[in-house]
Design a protein around this motif. Structure first.
Motif, PDB file in Angstrom:
ATOM      1  N   LEU A   1       0.640  -1.122  -0.042  1.00 22.13           N
ATOM      2  CA  LEU A   1      -0.019  -0.092  -0.066  1.00 22.13           C
ATOM      3  C   LEU A   1       1.035   1.412  -0.066  1.00 22.13           C
ATOM      4  CD1 LEU A   1      -3.230   0.496   0.937  1.00 22.13           C
ATOM      5  CD2 LEU A   1      -1.937   1.697   2.757  1.00 22.13           C
TER       6      LEU A   1
ATOM      7  N   THR B   1      -2.098   8.453   7.992  1.00 26.22           N
ATOM      8  CA  THR B   1      -1.285   7.560   8.812  1.00 26.22           C
ATOM      9  C   THR B   1      -0.144   8.192   9.666  1.00 26.22           C
ATOM     10  OG1 THR B   1      -1.892   5.746   7.382  1.00 26.22           O
ATOM     11  CG2 THR B   1      -0.053   5.527   8.956  1.00 26.22           C
TER      12      THR B   1
ATOM     13  N   GLY C   1       1.593  -5.554  10.335  1.00 27.12           N
ATOM     14  CA  GLY C   1       0.999  -5.143   9.100  1.00 27.12           C
ATOM     15  C   GLY C   1       1.798  -4.170   8.369  1.00 27.12           C
ATOM     16  N   THR C   2       3.036  -4.134   8.631  1.00 29.78           N
ATOM     17  CA  THR C   2       3.895  -3.090   8.277  1.00 29.78           C
ATOM     18  C   THR C   2       3.801  -2.691   6.899  1.00 29.78           C
ATOM     19  OG1 THR C   2       5.992  -1.994   8.763  1.00 29.78           O
ATOM     20  CG2 THR C   2       6.056  -4.122   7.642  1.00 29.78           C
ATOM     21  N   GLY C   3       3.694  -3.284   5.718  1.00 27.74           N
ATOM     22  CA  GLY C   3       3.490  -2.848   4.440  1.00 27.74           C
ATOM     23  C   GLY C   3       4.723  -2.437   3.946  1.00 27.74           C
TER      24      GLY C   3
ATOM     25  N   ALA D   1       6.340   2.165   6.533  1.00 24.37           N
ATOM     26  CA  ALA D   1       6.189   3.443   6.728  1.00 24.37           C
ATOM     27  C   ALA D   1       6.225   3.524   8.229  1.00 24.37           C
ATOM     28  CB  ALA D   1       4.933   3.860   5.896  1.00 24.37           C
ATOM     29  N   ILE D   2       5.120   3.089   9.086  1.00 23.67           N
ATOM     30  CA  ILE D   2       5.130   3.452  10.324  1.00 23.67           C
ATOM     31  C   ILE D   2       6.462   3.131  11.207  1.00 23.67           C
ATOM     32  CG2 ILE D   2       3.784   3.021  12.412  1.00 23.67           C
ATOM     33  CD1 ILE D   2       1.342   2.163  10.510  1.00 23.67           C
TER      34      ILE D   2
ATOM     35  N   GLU E   1       4.726  -8.799   8.901  1.00 22.61           N
ATOM     36  CA  GLU E   1       3.544  -8.609   7.673  1.00 22.61           C
ATOM     37  C   GLU E   1       3.362  -9.916   6.967  1.00 22.61           C
ATOM     38  OE1 GLU E   1       2.373  -6.079   5.552  1.00 22.61           O
ATOM     39  OE2 GLU E   1       1.822  -7.540   4.716  1.00 22.61           O
ATOM     40  N   ARG E   2       2.107 -10.051   6.608  1.00 29.26           N
ATOM     41  CA  ARG E   2       1.729 -11.589   6.034  1.00 29.26           C
ATOM     42  C   ARG E   2       2.197 -11.730   4.590  1.00 29.26           C
ATOM     43  NH1 ARG E   2      -4.503 -12.715   5.973  1.00 29.26           N
ATOM     44  NH2 ARG E   2      -4.308 -11.012   4.635  1.00 29.26           N
ATOM     45  N   SER E   3       2.369 -10.442   3.737  1.00 34.35           N
ATOM     46  CA  SER E   3       2.831 -10.506   2.357  1.00 34.35           C
ATOM     47  C   SER E   3       4.486 -10.311   2.321  1.00 34.35           C
ATOM     48  CB  SER E   3       2.474  -9.225   1.635  1.00 34.35           C
ATOM     49  OG  SER E   3       3.342  -8.910   0.710  1.00 34.35           O
TER      50      SER E   3
ATOM     51  N   ALA F   1       4.708 -12.947   9.153  1.00 36.17           N
ATOM     52  CA  ALA F   1       3.679 -13.534  10.289  1.00 36.17           C
ATOM     53  C   ALA F   1       2.402 -13.142   9.962  1.00 36.17           C
ATOM     54  CB  ALA F   1       4.126 -13.201  11.750  1.00 36.17           C
ATOM     55  N   ASP F   2       1.564 -13.976  10.479  1.00 37.74           N
ATOM     56  CA  ASP F   2       0.034 -13.818  10.354  1.00 37.74           C
ATOM     57  C   ASP F   2      -0.187 -12.833  11.741  1.00 37.74           C
ATOM     58  OD1 ASP F   2      -2.606 -13.486  10.391  1.00 37.74           O
ATOM     59  OD2 ASP F   2      -3.202 -15.650  10.307  1.00 37.74           O
ATOM     60  N   LEU F   3      -0.312 -11.566  11.725  1.00 37.45           N
ATOM     61  CA  LEU F   3      -0.259 -10.753  12.667  1.00 37.45           C
ATOM     62  C   LEU F   3       0.844 -10.855  13.456  1.00 37.45           C
ATOM     63  CD1 LEU F   3      -4.014 -10.804  13.775  1.00 37.45           C
ATOM     64  CD2 LEU F   3      -3.167  -9.306  12.081  1.00 37.45           C
TER      65      LEU F   3
ATOM     66  N   LEU G   1      -4.197  -1.777  10.218  1.00 41.79           N
ATOM     67  CA  LEU G   1      -4.564  -2.863   9.180  1.00 41.79           C
ATOM     68  C   LEU G   1      -5.505  -2.647   8.484  1.00 41.79           C
ATOM     69  CD1 LEU G   1      -4.563  -5.352  12.538  1.00 41.79           C
ATOM     70  CD2 LEU G   1      -2.887  -5.616  10.533  1.00 41.79           C
TER      71      LEU G   1
ATOM     72  N   GLU H   1      -5.167  -7.340  -0.163  1.00 44.88           N
ATOM     73  CA  GLU H   1      -5.040  -7.639   1.372  1.00 44.88           C
ATOM     74  C   GLU H   1      -4.662  -6.565   1.865  1.00 44.88           C
ATOM     75  OE1 GLU H   1      -1.672  -9.314  -1.359  1.00 44.88           O
ATOM     76  OE2 GLU H   1      -3.516  -9.052  -1.682  1.00 44.88           O
ATOM     77  N   ALA H   2      -4.018  -5.280   1.458  1.00 47.88           N
ATOM     78  CA  ALA H   2      -3.699  -4.384   2.320  1.00 47.88           C
ATOM     79  C   ALA H   2      -5.093  -3.413   2.615  1.00 47.88           C
ATOM     80  CB  ALA H   2      -2.723  -3.318   1.618  1.00 47.88           C
TER      81      ALA H   2
HETATM   82  C1  SAM Z   1      -3.646  -0.701   5.204  1.00 47.49           C
HETATM   83  S1  SAM Z   1      -2.214  -1.816   5.067  1.00 47.49           S
HETATM   84  C2  SAM Z   1      -0.943  -0.639   5.909  1.00 47.49           C
HETATM   85  C3  SAM Z   1       0.481  -0.848   5.403  1.00 47.49           C
HETATM   86  C4  SAM Z   1       1.262   0.006   6.314  1.00 47.49           C
HETATM   87  N1  SAM Z   1       1.380  -0.221   7.705  1.00 47.49           N
HETATM   88  C5  SAM Z   1       0.857   1.627   6.151  1.00 47.49           C
HETATM   89  O1  SAM Z   1       0.481   2.109   6.980  1.00 47.49           O
HETATM   90  O2  SAM Z   1       1.174   2.048   5.285  1.00 47.49           O
HETATM   91  C6  SAM Z   1      -2.329  -3.299   5.768  1.00 47.49           C
HETATM   92  C7  SAM Z   1      -1.099  -4.074   5.611  1.00 47.49           C
HETATM   93  O3  SAM Z   1      -1.501  -5.188   6.683  1.00 47.49           O
HETATM   94  C8  SAM Z   1      -1.039  -6.580   5.838  1.00 47.49           C
HETATM   95  N2  SAM Z   1      -1.886  -7.442   6.650  1.00 47.49           N
HETATM   96  C9  SAM Z   1      -3.204  -7.781   6.256  1.00 47.49           C
HETATM   97  N3  SAM Z   1      -3.547  -8.723   7.165  1.00 47.49           N
HETATM   98  C10 SAM Z   1      -2.514  -9.136   7.816  1.00 47.49           C
HETATM   99  C11 SAM Z   1      -2.071 -10.341   8.874  1.00 47.49           C
HETATM  100  N4  SAM Z   1      -3.201 -11.069   9.084  1.00 47.49           N
HETATM  101  N5  SAM Z   1      -0.932 -10.309   9.476  1.00 47.49           N
HETATM  102  C12 SAM Z   1      -0.007  -9.504   8.733  1.00 47.49           C
HETATM  103  N6  SAM Z   1      -0.181  -8.456   8.007  1.00 47.49           N
HETATM  104  C13 SAM Z   1      -1.231  -8.292   7.295  1.00 47.49           C
HETATM  105  C14 SAM Z   1      -1.065  -6.149   4.455  1.00 47.49           C
HETATM  106  O4  SAM Z   1      -0.484  -7.000   3.809  1.00 47.49           O
HETATM  107  C15 SAM Z   1      -0.888  -4.557   4.262  1.00 47.49           C
HETATM  108  O5  SAM Z   1       0.535  -4.563   3.866  1.00 47.49           O
END
Ligand code: SAM
Length: 304
Positions: free
Chosen positions: A92, A98, A129-131, A134-135, A160-162, A187-189, A208, A229-230
């Motif tokens: 994203l 943010t 969910g660091t994407g 950025a944060i 991050e899950r991705s 990781a998943d969360l 998230l 998924e973002a």
């Molecule tokens: C809204 S984006 C935000 C990305 C970044 N934190 C930012 O603020 O720009 C949400 C992120 O959470 C990740 N995500 C979604 N479900 C997740 C999960 N179950 N575990 C880890 N990451 C997850 C997505 O892949 C995506 O990169």
């Protein structure tokens, strides 16, 4: 040879016709990218000629933008919290709103450092969910600017899950020389076992996905270039947020705090989710610079 002013005029009208609400700005940023100059130089030198190679690069960028691709992906860069982040379709594009979460996190960590005794454990932070990172990276850089020593004073776990997005986050951390004291985990969360032997987290940050699934089709076309998924937060937008709320009792230190970004329309639904899943925990919502609900703060009840 066309001049900057001529190329800008042509591109602005094409981008406006394609539906961009920021056609002039888009054209200036894309032309700056094509000629390797910043926007101010573009605006200041309207009569300067543009070489054939740069004009061809600009034409290609304008075509991509006409098709709806976000300017940030075309340029490969997005400003966030005063820093330039590398961005591409792996993650994203970080949003200006943010920055409120980064500011809240910075204040929280600095308060904790202020009452920390010498040689105590570092303040443990996670960005879930660091994407693009950025944060986590903006926080690390802001802490460094306050003479906080990462690793010794503060550790930051970025999850991050991705796997693709996690690579981008790592690249951004390295680009900002912020990787020391940071860990990147697929990781998943959160991972089943937290780093440092499972030590609890003091501050959990999360932006998230929080868009309702059936609202995604109505987002601006630029969002269709971003990973679904973002964005997709399930039927009511709070599915992933709820999953993380459920983990908090197991991962948060007794005086720990979680700070989540929420959607502007979730100022009531998000605290209600906290009340339902974590009865007796406290939550509050603060607004962003536009005055919209944005940061949900969640605290454990004090131990009695
Ligand atoms: C809204 S984006 C935000 C990305 C970044 N934190 C930012 O603020 O720009 C949400 C992120 O959470 C990740 N995500 C979604 N479900 C997740 C999960 N179950 N575990 C880890 N990451 C997850 C997505 O892949 C995506 O990169």
């Amino acid at each position: 040879m066309a001049t900057i002013g001529e190329l800008l005029a042509g591109a602005t009208s094409r981008l406006r016709a394609s539906g961009s609400e920021t056609a002039r700005l888009d054209a200036e940023l894309l032309l700056g990218h094509a000629v390797g100059a910043d926007r101010t130089a573009i605006v200041a030198h309207r009569d300067a000629p543009v070489g054939a190679d740069a004009a061809a690069r600009f034409e290609e960028s304008v075509r991509r933008r006409e098709a709806g691709e976000p300017v940030a992906y075309i340029r490969g860069i997005k400003e966030f919290h005063g820093l330039a982040f590398g961005v591409d379709r792996r993650a994203l594009i970080p949003r200006p709103e943010t920055e409120a979460l980064v500011d809240a996190a910075l204040a929280e960590v600095m308060t904790r450092l202020g009452r920390r005794v010498a040689d105590a454990d570092p303040v443990r932070v996670a960005d879930v969910g660091t994407g693009s990172g950025a944060i986590a990276v903006a926080l690390a850089v802001a802490l460094r600017g306050r003479r906080v020593e990462l690793a010794r004073d503060v550790t930051i776990l970025a999850t991050e899950r991705s796997a693709e997005a996690l690579d981008l986050a790592r690249e951004n951390a390295v680009a900002h020389a912020a990787a020391d004291g940071m860990r990147f985990v697929d990781a998943d969360l959160l991972p089943p076992v937290l780093p440092d032997g499972g030590a609890p987290l003091d501050v959990v940050l999360a932006n998230l996905p929080y868009v309702q699934s059936d609202a995604i089709a109505g987002l601006p076309v630029a969002a269709s270039f971003e990973p679904r998924e973002a964005l997709d937060g399930g039927p009511d937008g709070l599915e992933v947020v709820r999953a993380l709320l459920e983990l908090l009792p197991d991962v948060l230190a007794t005086d720990g705090v979680a700070l989540f970004e929420i959607g502007a329309d979730q100022g009531e639904a998000a605290p209600t989710a906290v009340d339902e899943l974590l009865p007796s925990w406290r939550s509050s919502v603060s607004a962003d610079l536009a005055g919209l609900p944005r940061v949900l703060r969640i605290e454990r009840p004090p131990v009695t």
